[in-house]
Enzyme design. Structure first.
Site, mmCIF file in Angstrom:
data_model
loop_
_atom_site.group_PDB
_atom_site.id
_atom_site.type_symbol
_atom_site.label_atom_id
_atom_site.label_comp_id
_atom_site.label_asym_id
_atom_site.label_seq_id
_atom_site.Cartn_x
_atom_site.Cartn_y
_atom_site.Cartn_z
ATOM 1 N N LYS A 88 -50.592 -84.389 -17.213
ATOM 2 C CA LYS A 88 -50.537 -84.661 -18.654
ATOM 3 C C LYS A 88 -49.107 -84.978 -19.057
ATOM 4 O O LYS A 88 -48.198 -84.179 -18.888
ATOM 5 C CB LYS A 88 -51.048 -83.492 -19.503
ATOM 6 C CG LYS A 88 -51.247 -83.984 -20.944
ATOM 7 C CD LYS A 88 -51.215 -82.944 -22.031
ATOM 8 C CE LYS A 88 -49.877 -82.478 -22.517
ATOM 9 N NZ LYS A 88 -49.112 -83.463 -23.331
ATOM 10 N N GLU A 107 -41.325 -74.108 -14.942
ATOM 11 C CA GLU A 107 -39.902 -74.458 -15.015
ATOM 12 C C GLU A 107 -39.577 -74.513 -16.492
ATOM 13 O O GLU A 107 -40.030 -75.427 -17.189
ATOM 14 C CB GLU A 107 -39.683 -75.806 -14.309
ATOM 15 C CG GLU A 107 -38.279 -75.957 -13.798
ATOM 16 C CD GLU A 107 -37.417 -76.692 -14.775
ATOM 17 O OE1 GLU A 107 -36.739 -76.007 -15.576
ATOM 18 O OE2 GLU A 107 -37.414 -77.926 -14.762
ATOM 19 N N CYS A 160 -32.756 -78.708 -19.465
ATOM 20 C CA CYS A 160 -33.011 -77.264 -19.426
ATOM 21 C C CYS A 160 -31.808 -76.508 -18.875
ATOM 22 O O CYS A 160 -31.630 -75.340 -19.158
ATOM 23 C CB CYS A 160 -34.268 -76.983 -18.620
ATOM 24 S SG CYS A 160 -34.328 -77.902 -17.100
ATOM 25 N N GLU A 197 -31.927 -71.375 -27.014
ATOM 26 C CA GLU A 197 -31.817 -72.714 -26.435
ATOM 27 C C GLU A 197 -31.899 -73.738 -27.569
ATOM 28 O O GLU A 197 -32.884 -73.787 -28.298
ATOM 29 C CB GLU A 197 -32.959 -72.944 -25.444
ATOM 30 C CG GLU A 197 -32.882 -74.307 -24.782
ATOM 31 C CD GLU A 197 -33.950 -74.516 -23.719
ATOM 32 O OE1 GLU A 197 -35.121 -74.202 -23.984
ATOM 33 O OE2 GLU A 197 -33.605 -74.998 -22.627
HETATM 34 P P1 NAP Z 1 -43.334 -77.823 -25.006
HETATM 35 O O1 NAP Z 1 -44.082 -77.664 -26.269
HETATM 36 O O2 NAP Z 1 -43.161 -76.667 -24.114
HETATM 37 O O3 NAP Z 1 -43.991 -79.045 -24.229
HETATM 38 C C1 NAP Z 1 -44.006 -79.242 -22.830
HETATM 39 C C2 NAP Z 1 -45.361 -79.792 -22.408
HETATM 40 O O4 NAP Z 1 -46.374 -78.816 -22.641
HETATM 41 C C3 NAP Z 1 -45.794 -81.015 -23.200
HETATM 42 O O5 NAP Z 1 -46.540 -81.872 -22.366
HETATM 43 C C4 NAP Z 1 -46.658 -80.383 -24.262
HETATM 44 O O6 NAP Z 1 -47.549 -81.266 -24.878
HETATM 45 C C5 NAP Z 1 -47.388 -79.348 -23.471
HETATM 46 N N1 NAP Z 1 -47.970 -78.275 -24.272
HETATM 47 C C6 NAP Z 1 -47.618 -77.853 -25.515
HETATM 48 N N2 NAP Z 1 -48.398 -76.824 -25.910
HETATM 49 C C7 NAP Z 1 -49.267 -76.585 -24.904
HETATM 50 C C8 NAP Z 1 -50.320 -75.653 -24.700
HETATM 51 N N3 NAP Z 1 -50.635 -74.741 -25.633
HETATM 52 N N4 NAP Z 1 -51.006 -75.686 -23.527
HETATM 53 C C9 NAP Z 1 -50.689 -76.574 -22.577
HETATM 54 N N5 NAP Z 1 -49.709 -77.493 -22.718
HETATM 55 C C10 NAP Z 1 -49.002 -77.500 -23.863
HETATM 56 O O7 NAP Z 1 -41.919 -78.389 -25.324
HETATM 57 P P2 NAP Z 1 -41.586 -79.358 -26.557
HETATM 58 O O8 NAP Z 1 -42.369 -79.014 -27.772
HETATM 59 O O9 NAP Z 1 -41.712 -80.725 -26.096
HETATM 60 O O10 NAP Z 1 -40.094 -78.929 -26.806
HETATM 61 C C11 NAP Z 1 -39.823 -77.670 -27.419
HETATM 62 C C12 NAP Z 1 -38.683 -76.976 -26.757
HETATM 63 O O11 NAP Z 1 -38.986 -76.759 -25.376
HETATM 64 C C13 NAP Z 1 -37.398 -77.759 -26.707
HETATM 65 O O12 NAP Z 1 -36.691 -77.675 -27.871
HETATM 66 C C14 NAP Z 1 -36.720 -77.106 -25.556
HETATM 67 O O13 NAP Z 1 -36.108 -75.934 -25.969
HETATM 68 C C15 NAP Z 1 -37.819 -76.761 -24.615
HETATM 69 N N6 NAP Z 1 -37.965 -77.746 -23.516
HETATM 70 C C16 NAP Z 1 -37.599 -77.385 -22.278
HETATM 71 C C17 NAP Z 1 -37.710 -78.293 -21.245
HETATM 72 C C18 NAP Z 1 -37.321 -77.961 -19.849
HETATM 73 O O14 NAP Z 1 -37.095 -78.863 -19.059
HETATM 74 N N7 NAP Z 1 -37.256 -76.715 -19.476
HETATM 75 C C19 NAP Z 1 -38.178 -79.569 -21.479
HETATM 76 C C20 NAP Z 1 -38.578 -79.914 -22.781
HETATM 77 C C21 NAP Z 1 -38.461 -78.977 -23.775
HETATM 78 P P3 NAP Z 1 -46.978 -82.157 -26.100
HETATM 79 O O15 NAP Z 1 -46.342 -83.296 -25.409
HETATM 80 O O16 NAP Z 1 -48.141 -82.552 -26.883
HETATM 81 O O17 NAP Z 1 -46.029 -81.304 -26.858
#
Ligand code: NAP
Ligand code: MG
Length: 500
Positions: A195, A270, A304, A402
């Protein structure tokens, strides 16, 4: 539908691809969502809609999982010779490389990062990941084991693919994150439902075409576009999925763990970080300034492992803060496809608001702005100036949480605090990465041992290689990506014992 706008600087091929009627890959066919629903994809440099992609929901997830299940239980992929699997992975790498410019344009357009960076980092690292894992396909093996139970047995282990794998990835390195996930799982003989992140689906959809062209059998990789709640959650909870591999926020990582309890599928994560960079007075100061600035500003701080807490010895504090601030002030903000771009916009309006909110909260809490600040001065798009904050204290949100944007907190330490500095560096719920800047060999080794993080860089930061395991201690995750270690994420070990 809103009028679609595309940057005139992109090539005809990229423009054509962006404008196509986008389809997901399920069971070897390019299909719309069962509901027919789509959602918009934005160009963050303009805040305008680029195109629309299918919105997968439970029914699409079910179809993709059924296809992956069939491909695993009955299809050729897990049964193929390792060398054939390796050749297919190599072929995928060649096809991505052949289309390098197009992938780099898509990445820049969709995510906002500089085209120049995508061209020399994201896409080549993606190619390298597939080639590195192509090599592993033929080297996955068990062991023969001497039994103390007696000499009348012959025992050995088999390393078998874990099965149907759900992979959920974020938007910061859309293509590279897909490669970190797909390449090792494919080398191990798994089948996959990937996904993509809702904010950045375009390079992954183009990759789906490449996977098809490389001749992967139907159902081996299924690629879904959709939202976390609508598509990610049913995928993580699905009873027919054997394993979920997730990259994203720690908050969603915890939801993934809960969703996995139904069938106790295996989970690797991760997650986030608040990585320290430690500058000691004997460091090469020029290199430390350039390196620690790049540690936080690379990819607009949307890494990250971004070096977001910069601890500097008081003897060199002013010099380093001034140097990093100069670097920050000199960075040219522009759309990723503008040849002068050194830093593009953040990925989305949501991230823009979040990051500006953090800068404002730091100021309200008493931090001083040494460079940057909440106003970008750019009229359109989600731009945030690279920002250096001083005068913080350990309780401030900007120091603890973060931010995932180009914002660094510079914090002094004294000789008296040399022992305590490790404690401060470790004083966060994360443990993803750290960098140490010193010429003292003994200090470098001592720090590398004392820091509780999955990666420690010495006199560098953000050095990645397909051969280096990457992942987190503490709440930064479970398991490792890349290197030989990642294979453990996608293999089961079977002990076979034969009475002779
Ligand atoms: P996120 O919500 O954790 O999204 C990561 C992935 O998980 C996306 O594909 C997201 O879909 C999906 N997802 C969201 N809710 C889910 C659920 N309940 N069940 C299964 N999958 C789900 O991250 P984000 O909203 O894009 O970013 C928020 C924060 O996450 C950032 O500000 C940052 O702090 C952190 N982040 C960390 C990393 C890393 O590499 N460690 C990368 C990105 C973000 P959608 O695409 O629809 O949201
Ligand atoms: Mg999200």
């Amino acid at each position: 539908m809103a009028t679609l706008s595309i940057d005139p600087r992109v090539s005809g091929r990229t423009a054509d691809f962006v404008a196509t009627d986008h389809r997901m890959l399920i069971d070897g066919r390019f299909v719309t969502a069962a509901s027919g629903k789509t959602f918009p994809v934005y160009n963050p440099a303009a805040g305008e809609v680029l195109t629309y992609v299918p919105e997968a929901e439970t029914e699409d997830v079910n179809r993709a999982v059924a296809a992956a299940r069939r491909a695993f239980d009955e299809g050729p992929w897990p049964r193929m010779s390792p060398s054939e699997r390796g050749r297919t992975l190599w072929q995928i790498a060649d096809l991505i490389e052949k289309n390098l410019e197009e992938f780099a344009e898509l990445e820049s357009l969709d995510n906002g990062k500089p085209f120049k960076v995508a061209r020399v980092a994201d896409v080549p690292l993606t190619v390298d990941m597939f080639r590195y894992m192509a090599g592993w396909a033929t080297k996955i093996s068990g062991k023969t084991l001497p039994l103390s139970a007696g000499n009348d047995f012959h025992s050995y282990t088999l390393r078998e693919p874990i099965g149907v794998v759900a992979q959920i990835i974020p938007w910061n390195f859309p293509l590279l994150m897909a490669a970190w996930k797909l390449a090792p799982a494919l080398a191990c003989g798994c089948t996959i439902i990937l996904k993509l992140a809702e904010q950045t689906p375009l390079s992954g959809l183009r990759l789906a075409q490449v996977l098809d062209e490389a001749g992967l059998p139907p159902g081996v990789v299924n690629v879904l576009t959709g939202f976390g709640e609508g598509a990610g959650a049913p995928l993580a909870a699905h009873e027919q999925v054997d394993k979920v591999a997730f990259t994203g926020s720690t908050e969603v990582g915890k939801l993934i763990v809960q969703a996995a309890t139904g069938n106790l599928k295996k989970v690797t994560l991760e997650l986030g970080g608040k990585s320290p960079a430690l500058v000691f007075p004997d460091a090469r100061i020029d290199a430390a300034i350039r390196g620690t600035a790049s540690a936080i500003f690379f990819n607009h701080g949307q890494c990250c492992c971004a070096g977001s807490r910069l601890y500097i010895h008081e003897k060199v504090f002013d010099e380093v803060v001034e140097g990093v601030s100069h670097v920050a002030e000199d960075i040219k903000l522009a759309p990723g496809l503008d040849p002068s771009c050194q830093m593009g916009p953040l990925v989305s309006d949501e991230q823009y608001r979040k990051v500006v909110g953090y800068i404002e909260s730091g100021i309200t809490d008493g931090a001083k702005v040494a460079a940057g600040g909440p106003a970008s001065g750019v009229e359109r798009g989600y731009f945030v100036r690279p920002t250096v904050l001083t005068n913080t204290n350990p309780r401030m949100k900007v120091v603890q949480e973060e931010i995932f944007g180009p914002v660094v907190c510079a914090i002094p330490f004294s000789d008296k605090e040399l022992d305590a500095i490790v404690k401060r560096a470790n004083d966060t719920l994360y443990g993803l990465a750290a960098s140490v800047w010193t010429q003292n060999l003994s200090l470098a080794h001592k720090m590398s041992r004392a820091i509780r993080a999955g990666t420690v860089w010495v006199n560098c930061h953000n050095v990645f290689d397909a051969s280096l395991p990457f992942g987190g201690y503490k709440q930064s995750g479970w398991g490792r990506e890349m290197g030989e270690e990642v294979l453990n994420n996608y293999l089961e070990t079977k002990a076979v014992t034969i009475a002779l």
